[in-house]
Design an enzyme around this catalytic site. Sequence first.
Site, mmCIF file in Angstrom:
data_model
loop_
_atom_site.group_PDB
_atom_site.id
_atom_site.type_symbol
_atom_site.label_atom_id
_atom_site.label_comp_id
_atom_site.label_asym_id
_atom_site.label_seq_id
_atom_site.Cartn_x
_atom_site.Cartn_y
_atom_site.Cartn_z
ATOM 1 N N ALA A 125 0.800 -1.221 0.000
ATOM 2 C CA ALA A 125 0.000 0.000 0.000
ATOM 3 C C ALA A 125 0.835 1.273 0.000
ATOM 4 C CB ALA A 125 -0.918 -0.019 1.221
ATOM 5 N N ASN A 192 1.066 -3.993 7.496
ATOM 6 C CA ASN A 192 2.095 -4.637 6.674
ATOM 7 C C ASN A 192 3.074 -3.605 6.123
ATOM 8 O OD1 ASN A 192 1.399 -7.597 6.375
ATOM 9 N ND2 ASN A 192 -0.567 -6.621 6.071
ATOM 10 N N HIS A 222 -0.970 6.856 4.387
ATOM 11 C CA HIS A 222 0.356 6.560 4.950
ATOM 12 C C HIS A 222 1.277 7.742 4.672
ATOM 13 C CE1 HIS A 222 -0.878 2.474 5.648
ATOM 14 N NE2 HIS A 222 -1.203 2.335 4.376
HETATM 15 N N1 LIG Z 1 1.738 -6.341 1.941
HETATM 16 C C1 LIG Z 1 0.761 -5.442 2.006
HETATM 17 O O1 LIG Z 1 0.932 -4.267 1.739
HETATM 18 C C2 LIG Z 1 -0.607 -5.889 2.421
HETATM 19 C C3 LIG Z 1 -1.709 -5.050 2.211
HETATM 20 C C4 LIG Z 1 -2.965 -5.503 2.581
HETATM 21 C C5 LIG Z 1 -3.098 -6.741 3.176
HETATM 22 N N2 LIG Z 1 -2.021 -7.527 3.391
HETATM 23 C C6 LIG Z 1 -2.110 -8.853 4.029
HETATM 24 O O2 LIG Z 1 -2.420 -9.816 3.033
HETATM 25 C C7 LIG Z 1 -3.223 -10.852 3.620
HETATM 26 C C8 LIG Z 1 -4.510 -11.009 2.794
HETATM 27 O O3 LIG Z 1 -5.215 -9.789 2.777
HETATM 28 P P1 LIG Z 1 -6.727 -9.728 2.255
HETATM 29 O O4 LIG Z 1 -7.126 -8.312 2.247
HETATM 30 O O5 LIG Z 1 -6.884 -10.546 1.034
HETATM 31 O O6 LIG Z 1 -7.458 -10.467 3.481
HETATM 32 P P2 LIG Z 1 -8.914 -11.135 3.488
HETATM 33 O O7 LIG Z 1 -9.281 -11.243 4.935
HETATM 34 O O8 LIG Z 1 -9.828 -10.436 2.565
HETATM 35 O O9 LIG Z 1 -8.635 -12.612 2.911
HETATM 36 C C9 LIG Z 1 -7.803 -13.536 3.556
HETATM 37 C C10 LIG Z 1 -8.305 -14.931 3.175
HETATM 38 O O10 LIG Z 1 -7.332 -15.883 3.631
HETATM 39 C C11 LIG Z 1 -7.979 -16.927 4.336
HETATM 40 N N3 LIG Z 1 -7.032 -17.420 5.357
HETATM 41 C C12 LIG Z 1 -6.599 -16.768 6.466
HETATM 42 N N4 LIG Z 1 -5.708 -17.525 7.127
HETATM 43 C C13 LIG Z 1 -5.573 -18.670 6.415
HETATM 44 C C14 LIG Z 1 -4.780 -19.841 6.591
HETATM 45 N N5 LIG Z 1 -3.959 -19.986 7.637
HETATM 46 N N6 LIG Z 1 -4.904 -20.827 5.680
HETATM 47 C C15 LIG Z 1 -5.753 -20.692 4.623
HETATM 48 N N7 LIG Z 1 -6.520 -19.619 4.397
HETATM 49 C C16 LIG Z 1 -6.424 -18.612 5.297
HETATM 50 C C17 LIG Z 1 -9.252 -16.323 4.915
HETATM 51 O O11 LIG Z 1 -10.243 -17.323 5.091
HETATM 52 C C18 LIG Z 1 -9.636 -15.309 3.847
HETATM 53 O O12 LIG Z 1 -10.510 -15.844 2.872
HETATM 54 C C19 LIG Z 1 -3.482 -10.436 5.069
HETATM 55 O O13 LIG Z 1 -2.547 -11.070 5.921
HETATM 56 C C20 LIG Z 1 -3.232 -8.943 5.062
HETATM 57 O O14 LIG Z 1 -2.788 -8.454 6.315
HETATM 58 C C21 LIG Z 1 -0.794 -7.125 2.996
#
Ligand SMILES: NC(=O)c1ccc[n+]([C@@H]2O[C@H](COP(=O)([O-])OP(=O)(O)OC[C@H]3O[C@@H](n4cnc5c(N)ncnc54)[C@H](O)[C@@H]3O)[C@@H](O)[C@H]2O)c1
Length: 272
Positions: A125, A192, A222
């Site tokens: 982000a 993150n 941010h």
């Molecule tokens: N790097 C970045 O800048 C950044 C930005 C936004 C989100 N993220 C991270 O990316 C990840 C996904 O984000 P999102 O917005 O798609 O989240 P989300 O909640 O919309 O989707 C996550 C999905 O993963 C599944 N899940 C969670 N833990 C699991 C596991 N151990 N095994 C299998 N499935 C699992 C959930 O059921 C859900 O469907 C999160 O950890 C979030 O913090 C990172």
Amino acid sequence: MKKIALLGCGAIGSQIALAIDSGKIPAQLTQIYDQSKEASEKLVSKLKNKPTIVENSHLLSSGPVDLVVEAASQQAVKDVALSVLQNRKDLMMMSVGALLDESVFEILSDACKEFSKNIYLPSGAIAGLDAIKSVKDELELVTLTTTKHPNSLKDAKFFETSDISLDKIDTQTIIFEGTASEAVKLFPANINVAALLSLVGLGSQKTKVKIIADPNTDKNTHQIEVKGKFGEMNYSIQNVPDSTNPKTSRLAILSSIETLRKYCSGGITIGT
Ligand SMILES: NC(=O)c1ccc[n+]([C@@H]2O[C@H](COP(=O)([O-])OP(=O)(O)OC[C@H]3O[C@@H](n4cnc5c(N)ncnc54)[C@H](O)[C@@H]3O)[C@@H](O)[C@H]2O)c1
């Protein structure tokens, strides 16, 4: 054409799958897994080219795939990242906060060398990681101020022990000030960006983080301040939250799609 497996079918995973399905990312999505069967089935129903839903996350890297995309959670990284590399597959990781656990970082970074595989961390982000990477050896200060609507901070671990009630906040309020290391533990799904800044810059103990809840904003903002012998950089990114998951910014999704597109396309690479 590269073969991709997907762990996590939420906001980010679904948009990546749709980008592959539409041809924007020149790849084949072969296998997916989500701990919620409903989430995997919902995603498959939206795709023309149907991937297989596997029975557990470890099966994602046992087949003939080139790269596994993790878009699930920090716990998912801890559970499967090493086995992905051991199975000699690349990994694109979104839950980068997991890497602030030094033992996790060391194990995965050693495994990358041992198995000659790569871990890709999209810029997520924020912007400017390329510049911070370049001035790494001259950095003296990195601060991140993140402002979000209280709804985007809901369910964070921080509120289990804090007296602050998000529902009662009616003006801009500082919720947290501390190190990136603390922020990532207390706001694992929100920050993150702090993890990425730490990994690229001064480390998680020296990267300062402030989190502000603002009931009058509809953006995830941010503000990044970086200082050192090289000079100063100040920049601000006002992100539109994703419509299905307000904790995740639209830019984070687009940056994951671009990272994967680049991995699958080859060609000229622009930027540091
Ligand atoms: N790097 C970045 O800048 C950044 C930005 C936004 C989100 N993220 C991270 O990316 C990840 C996904 O984000 P999102 O917005 O798609 O989240 P989300 O909640 O919309 O989707 C996550 C999905 O993963 C599944 N899940 C969670 N833990 C699991 C596991 N151990 N095994 C299998 N499935 C699992 C959930 O059921 C859900 O469907 C999160 O950890 C979030 O913090 C990172």
